[in-house]
Enzyme design. Structure first.
Site, PDB file in Angstrom:
ATOM      1  N   LYS A 276      68.656 -65.433 -95.292  1.00 21.87           N
ATOM      2  CA  LYS A 276      68.813 -63.861 -95.724  1.00 21.87           C
ATOM      3  C   LYS A 276      70.052 -63.607 -96.231  1.00 21.87           C
ATOM      4  CE  LYS A 276      68.098 -59.292 -93.692  1.00 21.87           C
ATOM      5  NZ  LYS A 276      67.533 -58.580 -92.495  1.00 21.87           N
TER       6      LYS A 276
ATOM      7  N   ASP B 207      74.402 -58.715 -92.517  1.00 20.74           N
ATOM      8  CA  ASP B 207      72.843 -58.857 -92.656  1.00 20.74           C
ATOM      9  C   ASP B 207      72.821 -59.917 -93.495  1.00 20.74           C
ATOM     10  OD1 ASP B 207      70.331 -58.516 -91.738  1.00 20.74           O
ATOM     11  OD2 ASP B 207      70.009 -56.878 -93.132  1.00 20.74           O
TER      12      ASP B 207
ATOM     13  N   LYS C 182      68.666 -46.346 -91.643  1.00 19.06           N
ATOM     14  CA  LYS C 182      68.906 -46.470 -90.107  1.00 19.06           C
ATOM     15  C   LYS C 182      69.837 -45.294 -89.838  1.00 19.06           C
ATOM     16  CE  LYS C 182      69.400 -51.489 -90.548  1.00 19.06           C
ATOM     17  NZ  LYS C 182      68.402 -51.748 -89.442  1.00 19.06           N
TER      18      LYS C 182
ATOM     19  N   ASP D  66      62.978 -50.838 -94.300  1.00 19.32           N
ATOM     20  CA  ASP D  66      63.864 -51.538 -93.297  1.00 19.32           C
ATOM     21  C   ASP D  66      63.588 -52.785 -92.820  1.00 19.32           C
ATOM     22  OD1 ASP D  66      66.368 -51.621 -92.019  1.00 19.32           O
ATOM     23  OD2 ASP D  66      65.843 -50.328 -90.363  1.00 19.32           O
TER      24      ASP D  66
ATOM     25  N   ASP E 196      72.665 -53.628 -95.390  1.00 22.44           N
ATOM     26  CA  ASP E 196      71.275 -52.924 -94.939  1.00 22.44           C
ATOM     27  C   ASP E 196      71.470 -51.582 -94.349  1.00 22.44           C
ATOM     28  OD1 ASP E 196      68.838 -52.435 -94.286  1.00 22.44           O
ATOM     29  OD2 ASP E 196      68.677 -54.047 -92.692  1.00 22.44           O
TER      30      ASP E 196
ATOM     31  N   ARG F 197      62.273 -59.731 -94.448  1.00 18.19           N
ATOM     32  CA  ARG F 197      61.339 -60.731 -94.527  1.00 18.19           C
ATOM     33  C   ARG F 197      60.536 -60.476 -96.189  1.00 18.19           C
ATOM     34  NH1 ARG F 197      58.282 -56.908 -90.252  1.00 18.19           N
ATOM     35  NH2 ARG F 197      60.250 -56.871 -89.568  1.00 18.19           N
TER      36      ARG F 197
ATOM     37  N   GLU G  46      63.273 -55.321 -94.512  1.00 18.58           N
ATOM     38  CA  GLU G  46      63.516 -55.791 -96.022  1.00 18.58           C
ATOM     39  C   GLU G  46      63.681 -57.228 -96.027  1.00 18.58           C
ATOM     40  OE1 GLU G  46      65.684 -54.614 -94.087  1.00 18.58           O
ATOM     41  OE2 GLU G  46      67.320 -56.052 -94.240  1.00 18.58           O
TER      42      GLU G  46
END
Ligand code: BES
Ligand code: MG
Ligand code: ZN
Length: 505
Positions: A276, A299, A288, A358, A281, A362, A360
């Site tokens: 990833k 991230d 968030k 959020d 993020d 996946r 994201e």
């Protein structure tokens, strides 16, 4: 821009016992709780008028792992100092104990006055019963190398000189193995450094494009094939899941592919590693809270681990086809950003109802896994800072491991045991996926289905015989281990994936 402060230059040299009066700034020797010395250490002790055994007695040295005593030799022997380092109970020593002990030894050394260091390989029978010479050497070198890493963007930092480290052994017959172990430790540590650099650098520097450029320069040096797909090509491939995340960012998404295809490639196993690569993020419109955004530069740590390990795999010439894939973008907001309740289409045609912007990671992994199909891989492993649930459940001590195949699972657990990059196996219960049922699309992207629900989403795209998902949320930085540092990326995953890939030779 970024300053790596130090490099270690480790060379190996055989010394027979009679050579043990060595001209060096400092000798490091290791000793277990039983305080028994091997032949070389006894030789050193003898030439040093028994000062080592006297010190062990007088200081009532407990030899706890990583405890050190520094002895000045005042000209009695050629070496200026001897650093005795504890290893603890022989029955409990594992690779991590060795890494920790040598890391503590490294920290105890005065870097200003010490340029040349000789490490005596502890070669007593009890240790050699527990370890191969390769693992023993490798772990000790890793402890030193990994601890030496420093990075800074401060304006007043000096680049320190390099240190020369010599590994001394009493047995010439092990020399070749020792050289190989040093080589392995050096290359795997450099892979970790790549991952630490990329994940530590702030999101305005370590952008998707920066990741792509790093992959290109690494590929150039390490003879990997590299392909970068930009926005247009990602659109052509209809990666609607990845693109929906990338849409609100002014920075172009990059789909990074690194290929290690050794000679005789057709007869080798193929492993795909997917990381990833969210360079920041914010959560998108499912934003968030400010406090939870801190740390989100990490991230992309899964992607950084994949780039780092690809370099190591290539430099070690591991006879396995390995493909590293890193979908990289930011998760931002603007007028074009994807919305909760949007329905988007992944590159295999599957429709996804967005429950949370959020969730994201996946989304990128889904398109990356669909892409990975074309390699017809024997195993696919994705690594991602994916869920707050895993970060909380394991508090940065272990990653969650999900797998659809027992051989792959056991190989990963084995790699985790060797590297101490811990994995804890978690189940893929169908019930975890129930929250993903959508009225309008093939699936939702998220829901409150428990610790395995993100995995159950990924599973819909993981059409492979052997697939494993590593949720490394919480492990991207770490200040618990002596060879990691506060505020600096851990490089978690590089050593783990390297050990895994070796098992496909
Ligand atoms: N990058 C985060 C996961 C994360 C959280 C990593 C904390 C490290 C520390 C991920 O993209 C995320 O936001 N996950 C959400 C998913 C939820 C909305 C279904 C989460 O876990 O809260
Ligand atoms: Mg998120
Ligand atoms: Zn994320």
């Amino acid at each position: 821009m970024a300053v790596r402060l130090k490099s270690l230059d480790i060379v190996v040299n055989a010394k027979s016992f009679t050579d043990f009066d060595i001209k060096t700034d400092l000798i490091v020797m290791f000793i277990a709780e039983d305080l028994k010395m091997d032949k070389n250490e006894s030789m050193l002790n003898d030439s040093f008028d028994k000062n080592i055994s006297l010190a062990l007695k007088n200081e009532s040295f407990s030899a706890e792992p990583g405890k050190t005593i520094l002895l000045h030799t005042y000209g009695k022997i050629k070496a200026d100092k001897v650093l005795i380092t504890g290893l603890g109970d022989v029955k409990k020593i594992d690779c991590e104990t060795l890494r920790k002990a040598s890391s503590e030894a490294y920290k105890a050394i005065n870097k200003k006055s010490t340029r040349n260091i000789t490490i005596l390989l502890p070669e007593n029978d009890k240790l050699l019963k527990r370890f191969t010479v390769f693992d023993l050497t490798k772990s000790i070198c890793e402890g030193f190398m990994l601890s030496s890493y420093e990075i800074s963007l401060k304006t007043n930092t000096d680049k320190l000189d390099s240190m020369k480290i010599e590994i001394a052994t009493g047995s010439r017959k092990n020399l070749q193995t020792i050289k190989e172990a040093i080589h392995y430790a050096q290359i795997s540590s450099e892979g970790v450094f790549v991952a630490r650099d990329l994940s530590t650098l702030p999101p305005n520097i370590a952008t998707p494009e920066y990741l792509a450029k790093s992959a290109i320069s690494i590929a150039g040096e390490s003879k990997l094939k590299v392909t970068i797909l930009g926005r247009e090509q990602i659109e052509e491939l209809k990666m609607g899941a990845f693109l929906s995340v990338a849409r609100a960012s002014a920075r172009e998404p990059q789909f990074i592919i690194m290929e290690h295809l050794p000679e005789n490639s057709e007869n080798l196993k193929t492993v795909v590693l997917i990381g990833k690569g969210i360079t920041f993020d914010t959560g998108g419109y499912s934003m968030k809270p400010a406090a939870s955004m801190i740390g989100m530069k990490y991230d992309m740590a899964g992607g950084a681990a994949v780039i780092g390990v690809m370099r190591a795999i290539s430099n070690l010439k591991i006879p396995v086809n390995v493909i590293g894939i890193v979908p990289a973008c930011e998760n931002m907001i603007n007028g074009e950003g994807y919305l909760p309740e949007d329905v988007v289409t992944a590159s295999n045609g599957m429709t996804i109802e967005i429950n949370s912007t959020d969730a994201e990671g996946r989304m990128l992994l889904a398109d990356a896994m669909i892409y990975a199909k074309k390699y017809n891989p024997d195993a696919v492993i994705d690594i991602a800072t994916l869920t707050g649930l895993c970060a909380q459940a394991f508090a940065g001590v272990a990653s969650g491991l999900f797998a659809n195949d027992d051989i792959l699972k056991n190989r990963l657990l084995n790699a985790a045991r060797i590297t101490d990059e811990r994995l804890w196996h978690l189940p893929m219960y169908d019930e975890f996926g129930e929250c993903l049922k959508s009225e309008i699309a093939d699936t939702k992207n998220s829901g409150k289905g428990g610790i395995g629900s993100a995995t159950m989403f990924l599973k819909k795209f993981a059409d492979f015989q052997a697939w494993a998902h590593i949720d490394m949320a919480g492990l991207a930085s770490d200040d618990r281990r002596s060879y990691n540092k506060k505020g600096i990326g851990s490089g978690y995953g590089v050593r783990l994936l390297l050990e895994l890939v070796r098992q496909y030779t």
